[in-house]
Design an enzyme around this catalytic site. Structure first.
Site, PDB file in Angstrom:
ATOM      1  N   ASN A  51      14.115   2.841  -6.661  1.00 61.89           N
ATOM      2  CA  ASN A  51      13.080   2.596  -5.663  1.00 61.89           C
ATOM      3  C   ASN A  51      12.114   1.567  -6.210  1.00 61.89           C
ATOM      4  O   ASN A  51      11.773   1.565  -7.399  1.00 61.89           O
ATOM      5  CB  ASN A  51      12.307   3.877  -5.327  1.00 61.89           C
ATOM      6  CG  ASN A  51      11.241   3.620  -4.259  1.00 61.89           C
ATOM      7  OD1 ASN A  51      11.565   3.347  -3.110  1.00 61.89           O
ATOM      8  ND2 ASN A  51       9.980   3.681  -4.653  1.00 61.89           N
ATOM      9  N   ASP A  80     -10.337   1.176  -0.857  1.00 60.74           N
ATOM     10  CA  ASP A  80      -8.955   0.951  -0.445  1.00 60.74           C
ATOM     11  C   ASP A  80      -8.854   0.080   0.795  1.00 60.74           C
ATOM     12  O   ASP A  80      -9.845  -0.362   1.364  1.00 60.74           O
ATOM     13  CB  ASP A  80      -8.262   2.294  -0.210  1.00 60.74           C
ATOM     14  CG  ASP A  80      -6.853   2.315  -0.762  1.00 60.74           C
ATOM     15  OD1 ASP A  80      -6.092   1.369  -0.485  1.00 60.74           O
ATOM     16  OD2 ASP A  80      -6.504   3.278  -1.473  1.00 60.74           O
ATOM     17  N   GLU A  88      15.644  -1.968  -2.049  1.00 57.96           N
ATOM     18  CA  GLU A  88      14.705  -3.037  -1.718  1.00 57.96           C
ATOM     19  C   GLU A  88      15.206  -4.397  -2.198  1.00 57.96           C
ATOM     20  O   GLU A  88      14.873  -5.434  -1.606  1.00 57.96           O
ATOM     21  CB  GLU A  88      13.333  -2.748  -2.336  1.00 57.96           C
ATOM     22  CG  GLU A  88      12.535  -1.663  -1.634  1.00 57.96           C
ATOM     23  CD  GLU A  88      12.896  -0.255  -2.081  1.00 57.96           C
ATOM     24  OE1 GLU A  88      12.343   0.714  -1.528  1.00 57.96           O
ATOM     25  OE2 GLU A  88      13.748  -0.135  -3.000  1.00 57.96           O
ATOM     26  N   TRP A 109       0.783   7.215  -6.747  1.00 58.50           N
ATOM     27  CA  TRP A 109       1.790   7.257  -5.698  1.00 58.50           C
ATOM     28  C   TRP A 109       1.542   8.487  -4.839  1.00 58.50           C
ATOM     29  O   TRP A 109       1.325   9.591  -5.304  1.00 58.50           O
ATOM     30  CB  TRP A 109       3.218   7.191  -6.226  1.00 58.50           C
ATOM     31  CG  TRP A 109       3.566   7.977  -7.431  1.00 58.50           C
ATOM     32  CD1 TRP A 109       3.223   9.245  -7.719  1.00 58.50           C
ATOM     33  CD2 TRP A 109       4.356   7.509  -8.528  1.00 58.50           C
ATOM     34  NE1 TRP A 109       3.753   9.630  -8.910  1.00 58.50           N
ATOM     35  CE2 TRP A 109       4.464   8.581  -9.433  1.00 58.50           C
ATOM     36  CE3 TRP A 109       5.005   6.313  -8.823  1.00 58.50           C
ATOM     37  CZ2 TRP A 109       5.186   8.468 -10.615  1.00 58.50           C
ATOM     38  CZ3 TRP A 109       5.722   6.222  -9.985  1.00 58.50           C
ATOM     39  CH2 TRP A 109       5.803   7.286 -10.870  1.00 58.50           C
ATOM     40  N   TYR A 129       2.052   0.300  -5.583  1.00 61.54           N
ATOM     41  CA  TYR A 129       0.993   1.305  -5.686  1.00 61.54           C
ATOM     42  C   TYR A 129      -0.112   0.743  -6.571  1.00 61.54           C
ATOM     43  O   TYR A 129       0.142  -0.009  -7.512  1.00 61.54           O
ATOM     44  CB  TYR A 129       1.524   2.604  -6.315  1.00 61.54           C
ATOM     45  CG  TYR A 129       2.874   3.019  -5.799  1.00 61.54           C
ATOM     46  CD1 TYR A 129       3.028   3.482  -4.502  1.00 61.54           C
ATOM     47  CD2 TYR A 129       4.012   2.931  -6.599  1.00 61.54           C
ATOM     48  CE1 TYR A 129       4.273   3.861  -4.014  1.00 61.54           C
ATOM     49  CE2 TYR A 129       5.256   3.307  -6.126  1.00 61.54           C
ATOM     50  CZ  TYR A 129       5.392   3.765  -4.833  1.00 61.54           C
ATOM     51  OH  TYR A 129       6.620   4.132  -4.354  1.00 61.54           O
ATOM     52  N   ARG A 130      -1.347   1.140  -6.287  1.00 61.88           N
ATOM     53  CA  ARG A 130      -2.430   0.706  -7.163  1.00 61.88           C
ATOM     54  C   ARG A 130      -2.269   1.403  -8.519  1.00 61.88           C
ATOM     55  O   ARG A 130      -1.730   2.516  -8.621  1.00 61.88           O
ATOM     56  CB  ARG A 130      -3.778   1.016  -6.545  1.00 61.88           C
ATOM     57  CG  ARG A 130      -4.154   2.486  -6.566  1.00 61.88           C
ATOM     58  CD  ARG A 130      -5.485   2.706  -5.878  1.00 61.88           C
ATOM     59  NE  ARG A 130      -6.017   4.028  -6.118  1.00 61.88           N
ATOM     60  CZ  ARG A 130      -6.495   4.811  -5.169  1.00 61.88           C
ATOM     61  NH1 ARG A 130      -6.482   4.421  -3.906  1.00 61.88           N
ATOM     62  NH2 ARG A 130      -6.993   5.999  -5.472  1.00 61.88           N
TER      63      ARG A 130
END
Length: 483
Positions: free
Chosen positions: A169, A282, A233, A187, A173-174
């Site tokens: 995967n 965010d 991906e 996550w 994500y930050r």
């Protein structure tokens, strides 16, 4: 074709006058974020900060900050280039349901021959640092907003594998920098990498993780795409790029990363090791609170000889998230139609964070058709997180928010046409009274039929429109009026 690495894209943007080099020293504590947010909201150029306080590494920002730049990065004239290509490949046998989505991606991959390609040597491994040589303070992490809980890397592409199936995967994500060798992994509950960690933790096993920065643009975009968990991906990135993505084995973990990346962090997540992460300003435009998230120890850093880092600023929209979200909206229309074939078009407003609201047009065929579509969307993969669905007739331009508002505000009887339900919401949603689930609404803004209970004399009224012959005559004579 898309650019196959970040550097070639930056050179092309500079030739176009669409990149600005900042030679003055800038502070990653608040100053960089303020600069980038202003430039992005003004529709300004990509930025390359060459002198970031505390780091020798240049910082590329706002690279995808306009639709023009993202399209250029992906080698497209319009987002419809990809959606039309996907739609054309899927016809004439349109599959249905989630199995159909997997079949569709398999068909795309087999037709264009774009699975990733393994290479033995890579630019991103020209410099290798291990153990005590690792110092994340040398990387320009951003402290963007005053109430942030620390400094963050906002465009690190996180690689994991499902411990059961071995399926990889790629997610975005930050990442909060806790210290010189530790990063917080934010996550969320609906993310595949979180599931991988939970499986490994239940077994008492460590989970290998690799985080890549400054990747080929198609790979960076693919990390944001809402693909089903068993779709690679990198297959999608190869499809977007028009050629295979070169991948190289990591030095210390059993994962592969893009050979043309700028920086890669490698490490292992120990089961049960959690650290406070956040708060963070965010993409919702609000701070998300501090929570416990897994803490990753970095054992190895590989880079190019003169690496640069790429990051983004998120906050109150519009931000650099905008073009990425619009690309997803357009690219995935043909695939959403596989799951919900009733849809003519849809729009995910940036002001709703691309998941709080969906405006959907349908060619209404039977009573309560709009309600059927609402529930189908709430059952469609990550569209399940949508909080508000507005359904309009097919003659409404879903991208014209003024027209949508006119329909929604005028065509809705809120005692009959509003559906209110409860269900899952985004991990970052701050409006729900409890985390992870909350109330949702669907507004039927279509024309109502007698079969739906609209029995007023004369039926549903006609919209006010010009006489076509007069309108044509006025258009022809417009210059005569001197207007």
């Amino acid at each position: 074709m898309a650019y196959d690495d970040l550097r070639s894209l930056l050179r092309a943007l500079e030739r176009d006058g669409d990149l600005k080099r900042i030679k003055a020293e800038v502070d990653p504590y608040l100053e960089v974020g303020e600069i980038v947010d202003r430039v992005n909201k003004a529709g300004g150029p990509a930025l390359l900060f060459e002198n970031v306080k505390g780091s020798a590494m240049p910082l590329a920002m706002n690279v995808f900050g306009t639709d023009r730049r993202l399209l250029k990065a992906l080698g497209l004239n319009a987002y419809s280039d990809i959606s039309d290509k996907i739609g054309g490949l899927l016809k004439p046998e349109l599959p249905h349901g989630f199995v159909g989505v997997r079949e569709a991606f398999g068909k795309l991959g087999s037709m264009v021959h774009v699975p990733p390609k393994k290479v033995k040597e890579a630019a991103v491994q020209e410099v290798v640092m291990r153990g005590d040589e690792v110092d994340l303070d040398q990387l320009p992490a951003l402290f963007t907003w005053p109430e942030d809980g620390g400094s963050f890397f906002n465009l690190g592409l996180t690689h994991t594998k499902d411990p059961d199936s071995g399926i990889r995967n790629l997610g975005l994500y930050r990442l909060q920098r806790h210290d010189k060798r530790t990063i917080g992994m934010h996550w969320q509950i609906h993310k595949d990498s979180r599931n991988h960690y939970q499986v490994a933790a239940r077994r008492g096993e460590r989970l290998p993780v690799a985080i890549a920065f400054g990747c080929p643009p198609a790979v960076t975009y693919a990390s944001t795409a809402p693909l089903p968990g068993d779709i690679d991906e990198y297959l999608f990135a190869g499809f977007l790029q028009g050629r295979r993505i070169d991948m190289v084995d990591c030095k210390t973990v059993p994962l592969q990363v893009p050979a043309q990346a700028e920086v890669v962090l490698e490490g292992w997540l120990e089961p049960g090791r959690m650290e406070p992460e956040g708060p963070f300003g965010d993409h919702t435009g609000f701070y998300t609170p501090q929570e416990l998230f897994p803490a990753l120890t970095i054992d190895c850093v590989t880079t190019r000889k003169r690496p640069l880092l790429q990051s983004i600023v998120v906050g109150r929209p519009p931000t650099e998230d905008g073009p990425l979200g619009r690309a997803t909206e357009r690219f995935f229309l043909p695939l959403l139609k596989i799951i919900v074939p009733d849809i003519v078009d849809y729009h995910l407003p940036e002001s709703g964070g691309f998941h709080n609201c969906a405006i959907v047009s349908i060619d209404k065929k039977y009573p309560k058709h709009a309600q059927k579509v609402m529930h189908a969307i709430w059952g469609a993969h990550m569209m399940s997180l949508t909080k508000l669905i507005v359904v309009v007739d097919s003659d409404c331009d879903v991208h014209d928010l003024h027209e949508v508002a006119w329909r929604a505000l005028g065509n809705t009887d809120y005692a009959r046409d509003l559906s209110v339900v409860e269900g899952p919401v985004d991990h970052l949603d701050h409006a729900s009274y409890q985390q992870f689930w909350g109330g949702k609404a669907g507004a039927d803004a279509t024309r109502k039929w007698p079969e739906e209970g609209y029995t007023r004399d004369g039926g549903w009224p006609h919209m006010v429109e010009s006489d076509p012959e007069v309108a044509a005559r006025v258009t022809k004579r417009w210059k005569e009026y001197g207007l």
